[in-house]
Design a protein around this motif. Sequence first.
Motif, short mmCIF file in Angstrom:
data_model
loop_
_atom_site.label_atom_id
_atom_site.label_comp_id
_atom_site.label_asym_id
_atom_site.label_seq_id
_atom_site.Cartn_x
_atom_site.Cartn_y
_atom_site.Cartn_z
N TYR A 259 101.19 46.19 132.31
CA TYR A 259 101.91 44.95 132.58
C TYR A 259 103.34 45.25 133.04
N CYS A 260 103.95 46.31 132.50
CA CYS A 260 105.31 46.68 132.91
C CYS A 260 105.36 47.08 134.38
N TYR A 261 104.28 47.65 134.89
CA TYR A 261 104.24 48.00 136.31
C TYR A 261 104.30 46.75 137.18
N LEU A 262 103.79 45.63 136.67
CA LEU A 262 103.78 44.39 137.44
C LEU A 262 105.13 43.70 137.43
N THR A 263 105.79 43.70 136.27
CA THR A 263 107.04 42.96 136.11
C THR A 263 108.27 43.83 136.26
N ARG A 264 108.11 45.17 136.13
CA ARG A 264 109.25 46.10 136.13
C ARG A 264 110.25 45.71 135.05
N ALA A 265 109.71 45.20 133.93
CA ALA A 265 110.54 44.77 132.80
C ALA A 265 110.00 45.40 131.52
N PRO A 266 110.84 45.50 130.47
CA PRO A 266 110.37 46.06 129.20
C PRO A 266 109.20 45.25 128.64
N PRO A 267 108.28 45.89 127.92
CA PRO A 267 107.13 45.17 127.36
C PRO A 267 107.53 44.22 126.25
N THR A 268 106.76 43.16 126.10
CA THR A 268 106.98 42.20 125.01
C THR A 268 106.10 42.51 123.80
N TRP A 269 105.11 43.39 123.98
CA TRP A 269 104.17 43.83 122.95
C TRP A 269 103.24 42.73 122.47
N GLU A 270 103.16 41.64 123.22
CA GLU A 270 102.21 40.58 122.86
C GLU A 270 100.77 41.03 123.10
N MET A 271 100.55 41.80 124.17
CA MET A 271 99.21 42.29 124.44
C MET A 271 98.78 43.31 123.39
N THR A 272 99.74 44.14 122.94
CA THR A 272 99.42 45.06 121.85
C THR A 272 99.05 44.29 120.60
N SER A 273 99.78 43.20 120.34
CA SER A 273 99.47 42.36 119.17
C SER A 273 98.08 41.76 119.30
N PHE A 274 97.71 41.38 120.52
CA PHE A 274 96.37 40.82 120.77
C PHE A 274 95.30 41.83 120.37
N PHE A 275 95.45 43.08 120.80
CA PHE A 275 94.42 44.08 120.51
C PHE A 275 94.46 44.53 119.05
N VAL A 276 95.63 44.57 118.45
CA VAL A 276 95.70 44.89 117.02
C VAL A 276 95.01 43.80 116.21
N LEU A 277 95.20 42.53 116.62
CA LEU A 277 94.52 41.42 115.95
C LEU A 277 93.01 41.59 116.06
N HIS A 278 92.51 41.90 117.25
CA HIS A 278 91.08 42.07 117.44
C HIS A 278 90.56 43.29 116.69
N GLY A 279 91.35 44.36 116.66
CA GLY A 279 90.94 45.54 115.90
C GLY A 279 90.86 45.25 114.42
N THR A 280 91.82 44.48 113.91
CA THR A 280 91.81 44.11 112.50
C THR A 280 90.61 43.23 112.17
N CYS A 281 90.37 42.25 113.02
CA CYS A 281 89.22 41.36 112.80
C CYS A 281 87.90 42.11 112.91
N LEU A 282 87.84 43.09 113.82
CA LEU A 282 86.61 43.86 113.97
C LEU A 282 86.35 44.72 112.73
N THR A 283 87.39 45.33 112.18
CA THR A 283 87.21 46.13 110.96
C THR A 283 86.78 45.24 109.79
N MET A 284 87.33 44.02 109.73
CA MET A 284 86.91 43.08 108.69
C MET A 284 85.45 42.68 108.89
N GLU A 285 85.06 42.51 110.15
CA GLU A 285 83.67 42.16 110.47
C GLU A 285 82.72 43.26 110.03
N VAL A 286 83.09 44.51 110.36
CA VAL A 286 82.24 45.65 110.00
C VAL A 286 82.15 45.78 108.48
N ALA A 287 83.30 45.64 107.80
CA ALA A 287 83.31 45.74 106.34
C ALA A 287 82.47 44.64 105.71
#
Length: 365
Positions: A259-287
């Motif tokens: 995303y930084c390549y598109l905006t040439r701006a520092p990341p907001t880390w919202e996309m990282t938060s999106f994937f961390v949320l999905h990773g957390t939910c997936l581990t809860m699902e597996v458990a």
Amino acid sequence: MDGEFKNLLQVWILATTCLTYCYYIPSKIPSGTSRLLSLLPIFYLLTILPLKLHTIHLCVFTAFLLVWLTNFKLLLFAFDQGPLSPPPSKLSHFISIACLPIKLKTNNTNPSRKKMQKHLQKSFPIFSRSTLLAIKVVLFVVLLHAYKYKQYLHQKLIIIICMLYTYLLLETVLAVCAALAQAILGLELEPQFNEPYLSTSLQDFWGRRWNLMVTSILHSTVYDPVRRISTRLIDDKWAALPAVLATFAVSGVMHDIIYCYLTRAPPTWEMTSFFVLHGTCLTMEVAAKRELTDGRWRLHPAVSCLLLLVFLLMSSLWLFSPPLLRGGVSEKMMREVFTFANLIKNEGIALMKILHEKTIFVVSI
């Protein structure tokens, strides 16, 4: 646009040169730290090359292929792992496997991989693949036509249109890359997508259906090493959970970097938060599957599919799409689509005129 295509040509000539170096020099160096050091300049060059591009489509796909896929494959190659090890006998095969989103079919004896391959062989129960392709093409055209009336549409509906367009475009581009590699090089490849809208769980969506090339690379570069470490610290039954979280975190970071390549701006880390949320939910699902249901109790597939689609939509609207709207990326992306479509239309009309004039000339003779 002509200048951008020249930049694209320069980028890929340099990228091909870098991979030619990797094929002839680092491949002769013993795997490990020494080979990794010999690849460090290549990592740097592949990372800065997409900065020469400024259009959304060309920049994002080049960054995806070079900064993410190629660098990760070369990282595995440094330690004699991954699809580039051992190096193919032909340079063209090495370059194609390194920079294209393709995965060679192998006779894998790993039970989990066999299960995935069996899952990939399942076909859509109602429509054939050719019919599905026709449906996607029609949907693609309908989405582009609907976007022309965006002033009459709700903001969230516009976001959904952009997300569906991105999915259809990504699947199409990856399929075209695979088809070209298969036709020109004669390679037998695995599919990159497996009808993700039919997923019945997060594990099914991310592990068996969505962007399987990236899943495979992340499995080798992140999941496997983290799992090996976690098995030494916790019970083997739960060792996969931190590995899953680490994999999703790395995936999120890479999305933010692209995303930084598109905006040439520092990341907001919202996309990282999106994937961390999905990773957390997936581990809860597996458990939950292991502890509460023991794999026997299941919701009806239609209900599971609907719940998953709702979760994907809501989490995307919350965390994934805001950065794209805030930076005007989605607006610029769609504007590029119509510009390119008009360019093709005008070139087609000009070509038809030339052919018509030549036909008249031949007939008059």
